[in-house]
Write a protein that holds these residues in place. Structure first.
Motif, short mmCIF file in Angstrom:
data_model
loop_
_atom_site.label_atom_id
_atom_site.label_comp_id
_atom_site.label_asym_id
_atom_site.label_seq_id
_atom_site.Cartn_x
_atom_site.Cartn_y
_atom_site.Cartn_z
N ALA A 20 0.83 -1.21 0.00
CA ALA A 20 0.00 0.00 0.00
C ALA A 20 0.87 1.25 0.00
CB ALA A 20 -0.93 0.00 1.21
N CYS A 25 -1.20 4.57 -1.12
CA CYS A 25 -2.56 4.58 -0.58
C CYS A 25 -2.55 3.97 0.82
CB CYS A 25 -3.53 3.86 -1.50
SG CYS A 25 -3.33 2.07 -1.60
N THR A 26 -3.67 4.06 1.47
CA THR A 26 -3.80 3.47 2.81
C THR A 26 -3.99 1.97 2.70
OG1 THR A 26 -6.21 3.67 2.85
CG2 THR A 26 -4.93 5.58 3.66
N MET A 29 -7.64 1.26 1.75
CA MET A 29 -7.94 1.39 0.32
C MET A 29 -7.34 0.22 -0.47
SD MET A 29 -9.54 3.26 -1.70
CE MET A 29 -9.75 3.55 -3.42
N PHE A 30 -6.14 -0.18 -0.10
CA PHE A 30 -5.49 -1.30 -0.78
C PHE A 30 -6.31 -2.58 -0.62
CE2 PHE A 30 -2.36 -4.65 -1.38
CZ PHE A 30 -1.63 -4.19 -2.47
N GLU A 33 -9.68 -2.33 -2.63
CA GLU A 33 -9.48 -2.57 -4.06
C GLU A 33 -9.19 -4.04 -4.34
OE1 GLU A 33 -6.44 0.11 -5.35
OE2 GLU A 33 -7.78 1.83 -5.31
N ASN A 60 -11.87 0.26 -10.23
CA ASN A 60 -11.63 1.67 -9.86
C ASN A 60 -12.92 2.37 -9.50
OD1 ASN A 60 -8.84 1.61 -10.16
ND2 ASN A 60 -8.96 2.04 -12.34
N GLN A 64 -14.01 3.72 -5.28
CA GLN A 64 -14.08 5.12 -4.92
C GLN A 64 -14.94 5.32 -3.68
OE1 GLN A 64 -12.24 7.50 -6.55
NE2 GLN A 64 -11.45 5.66 -7.53
#
Length: 66
Positions: A20, A25-26, A29-30, A33, A60, A64
């Motif tokens: 990450a 990214c955090t 978020m990783f 995704e 993607n 979000q």
């Protein structure tokens, strides 16, 4: 967004955290995704790489924060 808890062994968390950080990214978020990507591949994916751009766009879009 629906909150959830995910637990990692220490070495697994370090691996995810390093990845990450590398992409900027955090960890949350990783992981989000990655989970979306896995779900889409299971539900919609096939071995034909022609669908990969569509799947990446969907990943993607779903990843979000809204």
């Amino acid at each position: 967004m629906q909150p959830t808890t995910v637990r990692f062994a220490a070495d697994s968390f370090e691996l995810v955290q390093e990845a990450a950080n590398r992409v900027g990214c955090t960890v949350a978020m990783f992981v989000r995704e990655a989970a979306i990507a896995r779900a889409l591949l299971v539900l919609k994916g096939n071995r034909d790489s022609a669908h990969l751009p569509e799947l990446l766009g969907e990943i993607n879009r779903l990843a979000q924060l809204e």
